[in-house]
Scaffold this motif. Structure first.
Motif, short mmCIF file in Angstrom:
data_model
loop_
_atom_site.label_atom_id
_atom_site.label_comp_id
_atom_site.label_asym_id
_atom_site.label_seq_id
_atom_site.Cartn_x
_atom_site.Cartn_y
_atom_site.Cartn_z
N TYR A 239 0.94 -1.19 -0.28
CA TYR A 239 -0.01 0.00 0.27
C TYR A 239 0.87 1.77 -0.07
N ALA A 240 1.75 0.97 0.63
CA ALA A 240 2.90 2.63 0.37
C ALA A 240 3.36 3.03 -0.86
N SER A 241 3.27 2.11 -1.47
CA SER A 241 3.94 3.06 -2.29
C SER A 241 2.60 2.75 -3.81
N GLN A 242 1.76 2.25 -3.42
CA GLN A 242 0.65 2.69 -3.98
C GLN A 242 0.14 4.09 -3.57
N VAL A 243 0.50 3.90 -2.69
CA VAL A 243 -0.01 5.89 -1.58
C VAL A 243 1.30 6.55 -2.33
N ALA A 244 2.18 5.98 -2.34
CA ALA A 244 3.60 7.10 -3.09
C ALA A 244 3.32 7.57 -4.78
N ARG A 245 2.53 6.26 -5.24
CA ARG A 245 2.02 7.04 -6.84
C ARG A 245 0.80 7.47 -7.00
N LEU A 246 -0.64 7.93 -5.69
CA LEU A 246 -1.21 8.76 -6.30
C LEU A 246 -0.73 9.95 -5.41
N GLU A 247 -0.07 9.97 -4.67
CA GLU A 247 0.59 11.29 -3.83
C GLU A 247 1.50 11.91 -5.27
N ALA A 248 2.26 11.14 -6.00
CA ALA A 248 3.20 11.99 -6.82
C ALA A 248 2.04 12.23 -8.12
N VAL A 249 1.24 11.48 -8.74
CA VAL A 249 -0.04 12.35 -9.55
C VAL A 249 -0.79 13.70 -8.80
N LYS A 250 -1.03 14.09 -7.27
CA LYS A 250 -1.51 14.56 -6.76
C LYS A 250 -0.81 16.08 -6.67
N SER A 251 0.71 15.75 -6.94
CA SER A 251 1.70 16.45 -6.79
C SER A 251 0.96 18.02 -5.90
N GLY A 252 0.30 17.00 -4.36
CA GLY A 252 0.10 19.21 -3.74
C GLY A 252 -0.97 18.80 -3.67
N SER A 253 -1.88 19.22 -4.55
CA SER A 253 -3.24 19.75 -5.21
C SER A 253 -3.87 19.05 -4.04
N PRO A 254 -4.63 20.36 -3.21
CA PRO A 254 -5.83 19.60 -2.31
C PRO A 254 -7.48 19.06 -2.74
N ARG A 255 -7.54 18.87 -4.30
CA ARG A 255 -8.30 18.21 -5.09
C ARG A 255 -9.09 17.09 -4.64
N ARG A 256 -10.50 16.95 -3.95
CA ARG A 256 -10.87 15.66 -3.22
C ARG A 256 -10.92 14.52 -3.76
N LEU A 257 -10.52 13.45 -3.97
CA LEU A 257 -10.23 12.48 -4.96
C LEU A 257 -11.77 11.58 -4.61
N THR A 258 -12.35 10.84 -5.55
CA THR A 258 -13.15 9.79 -5.16
C THR A 258 -12.85 8.95 -4.99
N LEU A 259 -13.05 7.73 -4.81
CA LEU A 259 -12.86 6.09 -4.68
C LEU A 259 -11.59 6.15 -5.77
N THR A 260 -12.96 6.13 -6.77
CA THR A 260 -12.01 4.77 -8.60
C THR A 260 -11.55 5.79 -8.75
N GLU A 261 -11.08 6.96 -8.49
CA GLU A 261 -9.99 8.22 -9.18
C GLU A 261 -8.69 7.50 -8.24
N LYS A 262 -8.75 7.30 -7.08
CA LYS A 262 -8.07 6.99 -5.67
C LYS A 262 -6.93 5.60 -6.40
N LEU A 263 -8.07 4.85 -7.01
CA LEU A 263 -7.75 3.51 -7.09
C LEU A 263 -6.71 3.36 -8.49
N LEU A 264 -7.57 4.19 -10.02
CA LEU A 264 -7.20 4.14 -11.04
C LEU A 264 -5.69 5.26 -10.71
N TYR A 265 -5.96 6.43 -10.21
CA TYR A 265 -4.33 6.90 -10.58
C TYR A 265 -4.13 6.32 -9.24
N SER A 266 -3.43 4.92 -8.41
CA SER A 266 -2.59 4.49 -7.57
C SER A 266 -1.85 3.60 -8.65
N HIS A 267 -2.58 3.25 -9.51
CA HIS A 267 -2.42 2.32 -10.62
C HIS A 267 -1.66 2.31 -11.65
N LEU A 268 -1.01 3.84 -12.62
CA LEU A 268 -0.61 4.24 -13.36
C LEU A 268 0.92 3.90 -13.71
#
Ligand SMILES: O=C(O)C[C@@](O)(C[N+](=O)[O-])C(=O)O
Ligand code: SF4
Length: 721
Positions: A18-47
């Protein structure tokens, strides 16, 4: 976030990280405060993030951007794995790049019951099973032998974990959403991309939020959530969208109950369907010996496994569903979105020509064959027995979803109660759901009109028995069981009673209660062939004389002018699912042999160039190369046009290629000389499969132009060379 020890879900080589998955998600978010839906979290953390692909939230446009993803797992079943593995073999790689499993569940034909049927399938399909087993050994793939269970149930019990992404060569792969894992159905060639370690591409889906409030009660079950939604969104309403549940109601459903909802979401054409992590998922993980995953998931619940507070403003659409007032639904016939609330069923039946008598009742399929489903069925059977009704009045078949469920239901005495009431317990497999049914109770050859009820997810024309006159209704297991005693499709267990033969007594069913999990799951027989490490000396044998397996050869390269003045092979009228384009059931034996299975192409389709009362002309076409008007089966006409050096196209109607992920529906037209399918609209998986197999899936810019296409027209596609 503390780096958690990597652990492996059962039977997989990829540590859960999970830690790496979250790291990928954070990289995509790159600090944005945007609230994410669950679908976005799961897809973007697998990019797949690479120097040339640095994703940001601003660079991703839902409904447009093509995402490059790395799934955690790939799964195939025996009716699609043959073609997928034949394509993987042609890739020339030593092993699969991500954990992959093959599941033997589609080929077993239901006739006499589990033991007989399994023995017969092992004989009849020995060649296919040996191919799958040897290919699995050779390429590092896990192989679930016949009797293991239905692919989605086995995946749910062994491989699902909250936050994961799995792709499967089956449209019901979204079943994994019951465990908070994004499951997406694909064709075999998409699966091969991922198995080969290539990026798997998906058009970024939109997200439909379903706000669940209240709690199920009485006869209402989770199946009614998706049956109701199908009526609202229709079979094409979910295309290019993920259905994401949120709200307090999501914390009231068992894991397998949520899986039922996600499983049948395939019937609205959605890309996937997902529930947020819940204590029910945690309990199910612990019950299936994966408590270690549950304890990790508890840590990542907020950051990864549920939608952000306030993210509902980012849903493309919101639908409210109140479980407090949800009633049972019965959907059909012939399409899974013809939804009847139970309170309106009697009227709908009275206004129809559907046979009122129920000829067969079936509890099973990957949608509803869980322990909870069988336990509810048993409760109703015991109620009938106590009232003096010792046998069901209607032929009744019951399928355990997996060997684990079968062994547990046997140990808990559930299956014996069902057998004593006259139920036939089938093998842990698909069976009648997909036409693997040696049906003898009605005359299917003579197309005897009849009504069947099931807990399945699909009810297309001819789906269970190749009989276009079988009116098939899908509903919950408890409703199926009530119909099995009432013997009529206009029965309402909430208001009606059933006379107990020879006495003044009446049986009025009480709604079953939900027993979410057994005290303990039994393990049952060991049917799993684990991947091997040393595979260098292994070979996959294919008998060149086989009529079931055939190595694939590259298709002919594009020839200049192929899209000029094409014949129209068929102008399909109305609903044309993949069951119409490449019928299953009796054709399964050829699923690994492209030349042979191509003889079933469009055999169930209605041709607008033929009079509609030519109902026995399903799957026929006017031969354009014959002098005198000649009507022949479509595959024969297609082959003749191809062999003459000419090319042809298909004209399709709405939602062309609805339903299954079987890529045979795309391979066959390509093999028989097709160039394009021009339709009013396409179902997602089939549209992708056509592209992957080198066909052009084109959509009319103006849907009304479909009506301008007439018999004898020739089509030239300009600008495609
Ligand atoms: O592959 C098949 O033929 C059967 C199938 O499981 C496929 N599917 O849903 O993608 C289905 O239910 O149609
Ligand atoms: S829908 Fe039916 S055929 Fe398809 S995987 Fe499920 S049980 Fe098998």
């Amino acid at each position: 976030i503390a780096r958690q020890p990597s652990i492996s879900p059962l039977n997989t080589d990829t540590p859960l990280d999970y830690a790496s998955q979250v790291a990928r998600l954070e990289a995509v978010k790159s600090g944005s405060p945007r609230r994410l839906t669950l679908t976005e979290k799961l897809l973007y953390s697998h990019l797949i993030i690479s120097p040339e692909h640095r994703w940001t939230l601003d660079s991703i446009h839902r409904g447009k951007t093509s995402l490059r993803l790395r799934p955690d797992r790939v799964a195939c079943h025996d009716a699609t794995a043959t073609m997928a593995l034949l394509q993987f073999i042609s890739a020339g790689l030593p092993k699969v790049a991500i954990p992959t499993t093959v599941h033997s569940d589609h080929l077993i034909v239901a006739r006499n019951g589990a033991e007989d049927d399994l023995k017969r399938a092992e004989l009849e399909y020995r060649e296919v099973y040996e191919f799958l087993s040897s290919a699995a050994k050779k390429y590092g793939i896990g192989f679930w032998r016949p009797g293991s269970g239905i692919i989605h149930t086995t995946i749910f019990e062994n491989y699902t974990f909250p936050g994961g992404l799995i792709i499967g060569t089956d449209s019901h792969t979204p079943n994994a959403g019951g465990m908070g894992m994004l499951g997406i159905g694909v064709g075999g060639s998409d699966a091969v991309d991922a198995m080969a370690g290539m990026p798997w591409e998906l058009q970024c889906p939109k997200v439909v939020g379903i706000r669940l409030t209240g709690r199920l009660s009485g006869w209402a079950s989770s199946k009614d959530i998706i049956c109701k939604l199908a009526g609202i969104l229709t079979v094409s309403g979910g295309k290019g969208k993920v259905i994401e549940f949120f709200g307090p109601g999501t914390q009231t459903l068992g894991a397998t109950a949520m899986a039922t909802v996600c499983n049948m979401s395939a019937e609205i054409g959605s890309t996937s369907c997902i529930f947020p992590y819940s204590e029910f998922m945690s309990r199910y993980l612990s019950a299936t010996k994966r408590a270690d995953i549950a304890s990790l998931a508890d840590i990542y619940k907020d950051i990864l496994l549920t939608a952000d507070e306030g993210s509902e403003q980012h849903y493309d659409e919101i639908i409210d569903l109140d479980l407090d007032t949800l009633e049972p639904h019965i959907n059909g016939p012939f399409t899974p979105d013809l939804s009847h609330p139970l309170s309106q069923l009697k009227v709908a039946v009275s206004r129809s020509d559907w046979p009122v008598k129920v000829s067969h009742a079936m509890v099973g399929s990957c949608t509803n064959s869980s322990y909870e489903d069988l336990e509810k069925t048993k409760q109703l059977v015991n109620q009938a027995k106590s009232a003096g009704l010792h046998r069901v009045t209607t032929p009744f078949m019951v399928t355990p979803g997996s060997e684990t469920i079968r062994a547990t239901a046997e140990a808990d005495g559930i299956l014996q109660v069902l057998r004593d009431a006259g139920a036939v317990v089938l093998s842990n497999s698909c069976g009648p759901c997909v036409g693997q049914w040696d049906r003898t109770d009605v005359n299917v050859k003579e197309r005897e009109r009849n009504t069947v009820v099931s807990s399945f997810n699909r009810n297309f024309v001819g789906r269970h028995d190749s009989n276009p006159e079988t009116c098939s209704f899908v509903t919950s297991p408890e409703m199926v069981t009530a119909f099995a005693y009432a013997g009529r499709i206009d029965f309402n267990p909430m208001t009606d009673s059933i006379p107990v033969g020879g006495s003044t007594q009446q049986l009025r069913f009480a709604p079953p209660t939900s027993v979410e999990l057994p005290t303990n799951f039994s393990i049952g027989k060991d049917t799993y062939q684990a991947p091997q490490n040393d595979t260098a000396g292994l070979f996959v044998e294919i008998d060149p004389k086989s009529n079931r397996l055939q190595l694939l050869r590259p298709f002919d390269a594009w020839k200049q002018g192929s899209a000029k003045s094409m014949h129209i092979l068929v102008k399909v009228r109305g609903k044309c699912t993949t069951d119409h384009i490449s019928p299953a059931g009796p054709w399964y034996k050829y699923r690994g042999h492209l030349e042979n299975i191509s003889n079933n192409m469009l055999l169930a389709a209605s041709n607008a160039f033929l009079p509609s009362d030519y109902s026995n002309m399903l799957g026929h076409a006017v031969h354009p190369l014959k002098q005198a008007p000649t009507i022949l089966p479509i595959p024969e006409v297609a082959r003749d046009i191809r062999d003459s050096g000419a090319r042809w196209c298909i004209i399709g109607d709405w939602n062309y290629g609805e339903g299954s992920s079987r890529e045979h529906a795309a391979l066959e037209p390509r093999f028989l000389g097709g160039v394009a399918v021009i339709a009013r609209s396409f179902a997602r998986i089939h549209e992708t499969n056509l592209k992957k197999q080198g066909m052009l899936p084109l959509t009319f810019d103006d849907a009304a132009d479909y009506d301008r296409i007439t018999k004898g027209d020739r089509i030239t596609l300009v600008g495609v060379e």
